[in-house]
Design a protein around this motif. Sequence first.
Motif, short mmCIF file in Angstrom:
data_model
loop_
_atom_site.label_atom_id
_atom_site.label_comp_id
_atom_site.label_asym_id
_atom_site.label_seq_id
_atom_site.Cartn_x
_atom_site.Cartn_y
_atom_site.Cartn_z
N GLY A 7 41.75 83.03 -35.14
CA GLY A 7 41.46 84.42 -35.42
C GLY A 7 42.11 85.36 -34.43
N VAL A 8 43.32 85.01 -33.99
CA VAL A 8 44.07 85.80 -33.01
C VAL A 8 45.41 86.18 -33.61
N ILE A 9 45.82 87.44 -33.44
CA ILE A 9 47.13 87.89 -33.90
C ILE A 9 48.19 87.23 -33.03
N ASP A 10 49.12 86.53 -33.68
CA ASP A 10 50.07 85.65 -33.00
C ASP A 10 51.50 86.13 -33.25
N TYR A 11 52.24 86.33 -32.15
CA TYR A 11 53.64 86.77 -32.24
C TYR A 11 54.62 85.65 -31.88
N SER A 12 54.12 84.46 -31.61
CA SER A 12 54.96 83.42 -31.02
C SER A 12 55.64 82.51 -32.04
N GLN A 13 55.23 82.56 -33.32
CA GLN A 13 55.77 81.62 -34.30
C GLN A 13 57.10 82.13 -34.85
N SER A 14 58.14 81.33 -34.68
CA SER A 14 59.48 81.76 -35.11
C SER A 14 59.68 81.63 -36.62
N ASP A 15 58.97 80.70 -37.24
CA ASP A 15 59.13 80.51 -38.68
C ASP A 15 57.78 80.21 -39.31
N PRO A 16 56.86 81.17 -39.30
CA PRO A 16 55.52 80.91 -39.82
C PRO A 16 55.49 80.93 -41.34
N LYS A 17 54.43 80.38 -41.90
CA LYS A 17 54.21 80.49 -43.34
C LYS A 17 53.66 81.88 -43.61
N LEU A 18 54.40 82.68 -44.38
CA LEU A 18 54.04 84.07 -44.60
C LEU A 18 53.06 84.21 -45.75
N ASP A 19 52.18 85.20 -45.62
CA ASP A 19 51.21 85.48 -46.67
C ASP A 19 51.93 86.05 -47.90
N PRO A 20 51.53 85.66 -49.11
CA PRO A 20 52.22 86.14 -50.32
C PRO A 20 52.12 87.64 -50.53
N THR A 21 51.17 88.32 -49.86
CA THR A 21 51.05 89.76 -50.04
C THR A 21 52.01 90.55 -49.16
N LEU A 22 52.70 89.89 -48.24
CA LEU A 22 53.63 90.58 -47.34
C LEU A 22 54.86 91.02 -48.12
N GLN A 23 55.12 92.32 -48.13
CA GLN A 23 56.24 92.88 -48.89
C GLN A 23 57.52 92.97 -48.06
N VAL A 24 57.41 93.38 -46.82
CA VAL A 24 58.57 93.53 -45.94
C VAL A 24 58.31 92.77 -44.65
N GLY A 25 59.13 91.76 -44.37
CA GLY A 25 58.99 90.98 -43.15
C GLY A 25 59.68 91.64 -41.98
N MET A 26 59.12 91.44 -40.78
CA MET A 26 59.68 92.07 -39.59
C MET A 26 61.10 91.59 -39.31
N LYS A 27 61.37 90.31 -39.54
CA LYS A 27 62.72 89.79 -39.26
C LYS A 27 63.78 90.46 -40.13
N GLU A 28 63.40 90.86 -41.34
CA GLU A 28 64.35 91.49 -42.25
C GLU A 28 64.84 92.83 -41.74
N LEU A 29 64.09 93.44 -40.83
CA LEU A 29 64.42 94.79 -40.37
C LEU A 29 65.38 94.81 -39.20
N PHE A 30 65.66 93.66 -38.60
CA PHE A 30 66.52 93.62 -37.43
C PHE A 30 67.82 92.90 -37.78
N THR A 31 68.92 93.64 -37.70
CA THR A 31 70.22 93.09 -38.07
C THR A 31 70.75 92.13 -37.02
N LYS A 32 70.30 92.28 -35.78
CA LYS A 32 70.76 91.39 -34.72
C LYS A 32 69.58 91.10 -33.81
N ALA A 33 68.96 89.98 -34.02
CA ALA A 33 67.80 89.65 -33.19
C ALA A 33 67.59 88.15 -33.10
N SER A 34 67.43 87.50 -34.25
CA SER A 34 67.03 86.10 -34.25
C SER A 34 68.11 85.21 -33.64
#
Length: 343
Positions: free
Chosen positions: A89-116
């Motif tokens: 029950g903790v908000i987690d920022y450490s997972q590089s490839d987590p299983k995303l919830d089906p309700t998520l419309q825009v993922g954070m990784k999609e917004l960064f052109t140079k990051a991963s």
Amino acid sequence: MQRGLKILFAVLVAMLAWGAQLASASASSVGYTVKAELPSDQLSKQVSYFDLHTQPGQQQQLKVVISNTSNTTQRFAVSVNQAVTNDNGVIDYSQSDPKLDPTLQVGMKELFTKASGQRVTVPANAQKTVVLTLQMPEKTVRGTLLGGVYVAQLQGKAAKPKVPISIRNAFAYAIGVELREGALVKPNLVLHQVRATQLNRRNFITANLQNPEPGIMSGLKVNAQVMKAKQSQLQPLISQQQSHMGMAPNSNFNFAIPWGNKDLPAGQYILHLTAQAGKQNWQFTRNFTIAKKTVKRLNKTVITPTKRPNYWLYLVLGLIIVALLAVIGYLIYRNRQQRKSLQ
């Protein structure tokens, strides 16, 4: 007797100083710090993470400063991760490839052109600024997007690690990235699958809880009870209560209710679950069945939970032993002095 108390006090002071020295050494062993260079359009200047009110189609550069405070060159992996909710029950920022919830419309990784997958080398006692390019979608995004810039210290000399970062890194920092374009959206709570499962070879009933809205949930408190169905008096077989939890927008997690030391019997059950976050309240009742084949599979590998060692008890016993030794030493010393005075 005063001399004995002085000896005991000196021993206690030495023990405390040794513990403080260990804590200081542990903190300094990280050898680097990470800091967000907050932009001019930062919403809140009181926080150390990125808190931005963006516009559709907006492009912006976010900067993170990595300071190497050690005397050796260090390498780091920098990525932008989606915020999810882990099973604690903790908000987690450490997972590089987590299983995303089906309700998520825009993922954070999609917004960064140079990051991963960036690899950054910082010389000893120096710092380097990492630039991340944010590109918002042309269509207005509803609610809050939440993620984090994750900076992991890499070990080894390999230019391209062949194993995941989560295995190779020694320490890591996460800087939150909170983006929104319109009004805040209230979170919500939905109960999905309830089932019997096993975690670390211990039997649990898990209830999958989902926040399907683009809103951050904080201060979540859950109270769950599992009862045997078709009984005149419904007495809880097991229960679990947990508070101070949180959920990322558009995420889910499995709330675990431990079964205890008893074997898990097959049958029909009822879950009663209540939850509260701020002024929001939820109540759920769900019938579920534990099949015989599930019981057979789980009870075959379950182990009896071992009691965690009581470190405080060991500390108290240690202090008592030290005090007794000090008193004994003092009594021996006083006895020798008395003998000398009689001679």
